[in-house]
Each structure stands twice: as C-alpha cells, then as structure tokens.
Motif scaffolding. Structure first.
Motif, PDB file in Angstrom:
ATOM      1  N   LEU A 178       0.826  -1.211   0.000  1.00  0.00           N
ATOM      2  CA  LEU A 178       0.000   0.000   0.000  1.00  0.00           C
ATOM      3  C   LEU A 178       0.858   1.258   0.000  1.00  0.00           C
ATOM      4  O   LEU A 178       0.548   2.234  -0.698  1.00  0.00           O
ATOM      5  N   ILE A 209       0.649   4.212  -2.688  1.00  0.00           N
ATOM      6  CA  ILE A 209       0.334   5.592  -2.297  1.00  0.00           C
ATOM      7  C   ILE A 209       1.356   6.569  -2.872  1.00  0.00           C
ATOM      8  O   ILE A 209       1.009   7.645  -3.372  1.00  0.00           O
ATOM      9  N   VAL A 244      -3.661   5.487  -3.721  1.00  0.00           N
ATOM     10  CA  VAL A 244      -4.828   4.802  -3.171  1.00  0.00           C
ATOM     11  C   VAL A 244      -5.554   5.747  -2.222  1.00  0.00           C
ATOM     12  O   VAL A 244      -4.940   6.376  -1.355  1.00  0.00           O
ATOM     13  N   THR A 245      -6.867   5.838  -2.399  1.00  0.00           N
ATOM     14  CA  THR A 245      -7.657   6.741  -1.555  1.00  0.00           C
ATOM     15  C   THR A 245      -8.516   6.007  -0.539  1.00  0.00           C
ATOM     16  O   THR A 245      -9.017   6.600   0.403  1.00  0.00           O
ATOM     17  N   CYS A 246      -8.699   4.691  -0.732  1.00  0.00           N
ATOM     18  CA  CYS A 246      -9.535   3.910   0.178  1.00  0.00           C
ATOM     19  C   CYS A 246      -9.184   2.438   0.004  1.00  0.00           C
ATOM     20  O   CYS A 246      -8.800   2.005  -1.092  1.00  0.00           O
ATOM     21  N   ILE A 247      -9.296   1.666   1.086  1.00  0.00           N
ATOM     22  CA  ILE A 247      -9.090   0.228   0.979  1.00  0.00           C
ATOM     23  C   ILE A 247     -10.384  -0.494   1.355  1.00  0.00           C
ATOM     24  O   ILE A 247     -11.138  -0.042   2.221  1.00  0.00           O
ATOM     25  N   ALA A 296      -4.286   0.524   8.002  1.00  0.00           N
ATOM     26  CA  ALA A 296      -5.047   1.711   7.608  1.00  0.00           C
ATOM     27  C   ALA A 296      -4.773   2.879   8.552  1.00  0.00           C
ATOM     28  O   ALA A 296      -4.639   4.030   8.114  1.00  0.00           O
ATOM     29  N   LYS A 328      -3.161   6.277   7.431  1.00  0.00           N
ATOM     30  CA  LYS A 328      -4.239   7.277   7.444  1.00  0.00           C
ATOM     31  C   LYS A 328      -5.154   7.119   6.221  1.00  0.00           C
ATOM     32  O   LYS A 328      -5.489   8.089   5.540  1.00  0.00           O
ATOM     33  N   LEU A 329      -5.551   5.879   5.984  1.00  0.00           N
ATOM     34  CA  LEU A 329      -6.453   5.566   4.878  1.00  0.00           C
ATOM     35  C   LEU A 329      -7.808   5.123   5.408  1.00  0.00           C
ATOM     36  O   LEU A 329      -7.877   4.351   6.379  1.00  0.00           O
ATOM     37  N   ARG A 386     -11.115   2.844   5.554  1.00  0.00           N
ATOM     38  CA  ARG A 386     -11.215   1.398   5.357  1.00  0.00           C
ATOM     39  C   ARG A 386     -12.691   0.981   5.384  1.00  0.00           C
ATOM     40  O   ARG A 386     -13.439   1.328   6.295  1.00  0.00           O
TER      41      ARG A 386
END
Length: 457
Positions: A101, A105, A113-116, A129, A133-134, A136
């Motif tokens: 990830l 990023i 990546v903006t969201c998992i 996460a 700081k993503l 989830r």
C-alpha cells in the motif's frame, strides 16, 4: 495540448481503491465481483492478493493485481484448522500489505490509493489503515442473519445463559429463532481461545471502519439488516447483493471448470436434474460417498454430481461403488468441478443439493432453484436452517448421509407436491431479488450510496 492536459487531470481524479480478499473460493468470488462492479462505476482498482489461491489476472482485464507473501504454502492448513490458518494470514500479511500500500500511495501511475476495501476477517488491516491514514471499508461474505444470530448467541454465552454442551441438539433457542442447539456453527478449530481472539480482532477492526458491505438484499433479510444497523454495527451498511448478478462473469474459480456438462444439461428435460456440489473444500468419508451414490441411484432422478479430487478424506481419487455407474449411466453425469452459476441458471436444473455456503445459497435463491441442504461447517448450518424453515425453499437432511433418506428427500424435492410448492416459493424469492437490483430497488440504491461515500473521500 490543452485537451490532453485536461484528460490527464481527469485520469488523476479517478479514485483508486485497493482491495484485499481472503484466499478462499467464496470470499474471493464476492470480493472480485465487488471489484468489477466498482470498476464499472468509474473506480480504478488494484487487487492485493496472497500467493496462495492467487486469482487469475487474465479473467479480470479491468483490474490490476499485486501479490504479497502469506505464510501458507498450500491448502492443508485450511482443511486441518481454518481458524489457525486465519491467524497465520493476519500475522503474515500485515507488513507485506502495508509495504504494498505504501508503494501504491507514493508511486502509482494510477494515482494514490484513496480507500481500501478488505474482507472483514482480515482484521490486521485496521493497523495498516491507521498507520497510513487511509479510510477502510469492510466486506462481509456471510448473511445478515448469521451475523445477527451469532452476536446474540455470543452475548448469551458471555452472560452464562446458554451453553452448547448443556442443551439437547434439537432444542430451540428462544432468543434466536429458528435456530436449535445443533444449528450453532462449528468453529473449525481445536482451540476455542484462538476463535475468541479472532472474534475480538474482527470486532475491534469493525469499530473504526468507514462502512460495511454485505452480499445480500433487503427483500431476503430486511429484519436482520435492521438489527445490524441498530444494535451491532452502527456504521453505514450497504447491502449490494446479489453481487454475482450485478457483476456477471466475474467469479474466480480456484478449480478448473468442466463446461462439457452444459451440453449434457441441454439434453435433459426442464427442471428434472438435481445438481450436487458441496463446495471447494468439504470432504467426506468413504461410507458417506457410497450412501450418496446409492441415494442418487435409487431416486431415479437425473443428476449432475461434482466429485472433485479430495472429496474423500485422505484420498486424492474417488472410487464409486460397484454397479453404480451401470445403473446411472443413462441419467447421471459426474465432473470434477462445474461452472455453478451457469448450471443453476440452466432450465434443466430443478434442485440443488448443497453444503449451504452463503454464495451457493444466494445463487440458488437468485436462480429460483430449491435446495436439499447438507451443511457441515461455519455459517452453513445457519444458512440451511433459514433456507428450510424461514424461506421454506429447501429440505434439510438432518441425520447425515443415509441412502434411504437421501432417496426420499430427492423425490420430495423433485417430484412430489411438496417440491412443487417449494419451487413456487423459490421463484417468488428470485423475483424479489431481481426487483431489488432494478433502479429504485434497495440493492441498486445501496450501491449508489456506497459509490457516493467513496467519491466523497
């Protein structure tokens, strides 16, 4: 030049999602169907997956794939102790998932990546996460009623109000109807404490998730979806099922599918064939297979039977009883693995003898095919109980595998008046599922809300 620059800016604005599935057939299918569906809504998708049961990228040309090490060399850990295998996955995949990830990023041609979106069982993703700081979002691959009833069951146990060892198998549990003591799922491990640790990890990961996706539809589980929203997971809940109908052709079969059975089905009379498949990991004793074989033979019904390598405990090959092939040659077909969605949708199929995994149960419901239920692990017992006693679209084999009971159950389902009534209810549920997917339907609107949430990040 200006137009070219504008196009580049637009491409950069496409939200980039990373997904992480559990490497089991039902979990993989649901996650990859969701990935394809979200791609059709305009998202860029990277699938981060384990080397074990790795998906075939050629089946998903719109998705990108990134493998990570997983600590599992083969499937033995899943069959021997799935709870232990799940712990191995969470321990082994956390740092590789973080590293993958981080790279996506900082250095991805498709934008950061903006969201998992991860399988709920991958609770290690909470820590990843948080560190990156993503946001989830979780995908649940079981039914809403399984989550709701098991949460209630766990609370009863914690308060000393219920003990599995104290109750008779057929005793109803008043707080979680219609379940009996015998319907409580087997946890699949010799170490109950390990199961408790897994449950605690999942519960903890749930609390900070941005949302929860379920592969179901309101017309099937409205009461339990309300209960989850109110009492269990007070986060946005998106029921976007049936995923395989929203995203046709996006399943990932771990085993090679034998499509020759479709031509055989074409030659059969409509609604006469019973299809038998107990999933990708279940296995039985030699005596069980003998009883199943003679039950099928004596029923006089056409059948399509999935008998994959490993179906019998401790044996790579399957030996059928002497005389079985001769008796059933004109009306039976046996394959190692079948394209299940296509089989269930075929007009010749009139019944499905299943282990009641959630994907199989949902596919049977959405194709209007009645079920003969033989659950053995996890949520399958709960699914079978609901299929047979709530929706009343199935008959459950209660006493294991006995040829006489199998013969009679097949005839009840396929040729008796009871079976015709079951088939009518199954058709009604199928129509309900289709309505939920139409514009304005609950699944359609829930999907739009999910897309809006991700786009807002």
């Amino acid at each position: 030049m200006a137009e070219s620059s504008d196009l580049q800016i637009q491409k950069k604005k496409v939200p980039h999602l990373a997904i992480l599935p559990i490497p089991l057939q039902g979990h993989l299918n649901a996650m990859l169907q969701l990935a394809n569906l979200l791609h059709s809504k305009g998202f860029s998708i990277t699938v981060i997956h384990t080397n074990f049961n790795s998906p075939n990228p050629s089946n998903f040309p719109n998705l990108r794939f990134e493998p990570i090490p997983d600590g599992l060399s083969d499937g033995k850990r899943w069959t021997e102790d799935p709870i232990h295998a799940t712990h191995v996955l969470n321990d082994s995949c956390q740092e590789p998932f973080h590293d993958c990830l981080s790279r996506l990023i900082s250095d991805s041609p498709h934008g950061p990546v903006t969201c998992i979106i991860t399988d709920e069982i991958f609770h290690c993703t909470k820590d990843v996460a948080d560190r990156l700081k993503l946001p989830r979002i979780l995908l649940g691959t079981t039914s809403a009623f399984h989550i709701a009833t098991m949460t209630t069951f766990k609370l009863l146990q914690q308060n000393g109000l219920l003990s599995i060892s104290d109750g008779e198998p057929n005793t109803l549990i008043p707080e979680i109807p219609p379940l009996r003591m015998k319907d409580i799922p087997d946890i699949g491990t010799a170490d109950p404490e390990m199961m408790e640790r897994l449950g605690a990890g999942i519960d903890n990961a749930m609390r900070s998730a941005l949302g929860y996706i379920q592969n179901t539809f309101d017309g099937l589980e409205s009461t339990y979806l309300v209960k989850i929203r109110q009492d269990i997971h007070p986060m946005p809940l998106f029921e976007v099922g049936p995923l395989y109908k929203f995203s046709p052709g996006s399943s990932n079969s771990i085993l090679t599918q034998d499509y020759s059975c479709m031509a055989w089905l074409d030659k059969q009379v409509p609604e006469t064939v019973i299809y038998i498949s107990f999933g990708s990991s279940g296995s039985f004793g030699k005596k069980d297979v003998v009883e199943i074989a003679w039950g099928l033979a004596n029923s006089d019904q056409p059948f399509l039977w999935v008998l994959r390598p490993g179906s019998i405990h401790g044996h790579d090959s399957v030996e059928l009883p002497e005389g079985f092939e001769e008796k059933t040659r004109e009306r039976g077909r046996i394959v190692n693995w079948a394209p299940q969605q296509e089989v269930l949708a075929h007009p010749s199929v009139g019944g499905f003898w299943t282990h009641n995994g959630w994907n199989s149960t949902l596919e049977s419901i959405c194709e209007g095919v009645p079920m003969l239920c033989s659950p053995y692990l996890w949520d399958q017992k709960v699914n079978a109980r609901f299929a047979s006693h709530v929706w009343k679209v199935g008959i459950q084999l209660e006493n294991g595998f006995n040829r006489s009971e199998i013969e009679w159950a097949i005839r009840r389902l396929m040729v008796e008046i009871e079976g015709k009534e079951i088939r009518e209810r199954a058709r009604d549920l199928k129509e309900n599922a289709m309505r939920c997917m139409e514009k304005g339907g609950s699944s359609y609107e829930s999907l739009e809300s999910l897309v809006d949430l991700i786009m807002s990040l």
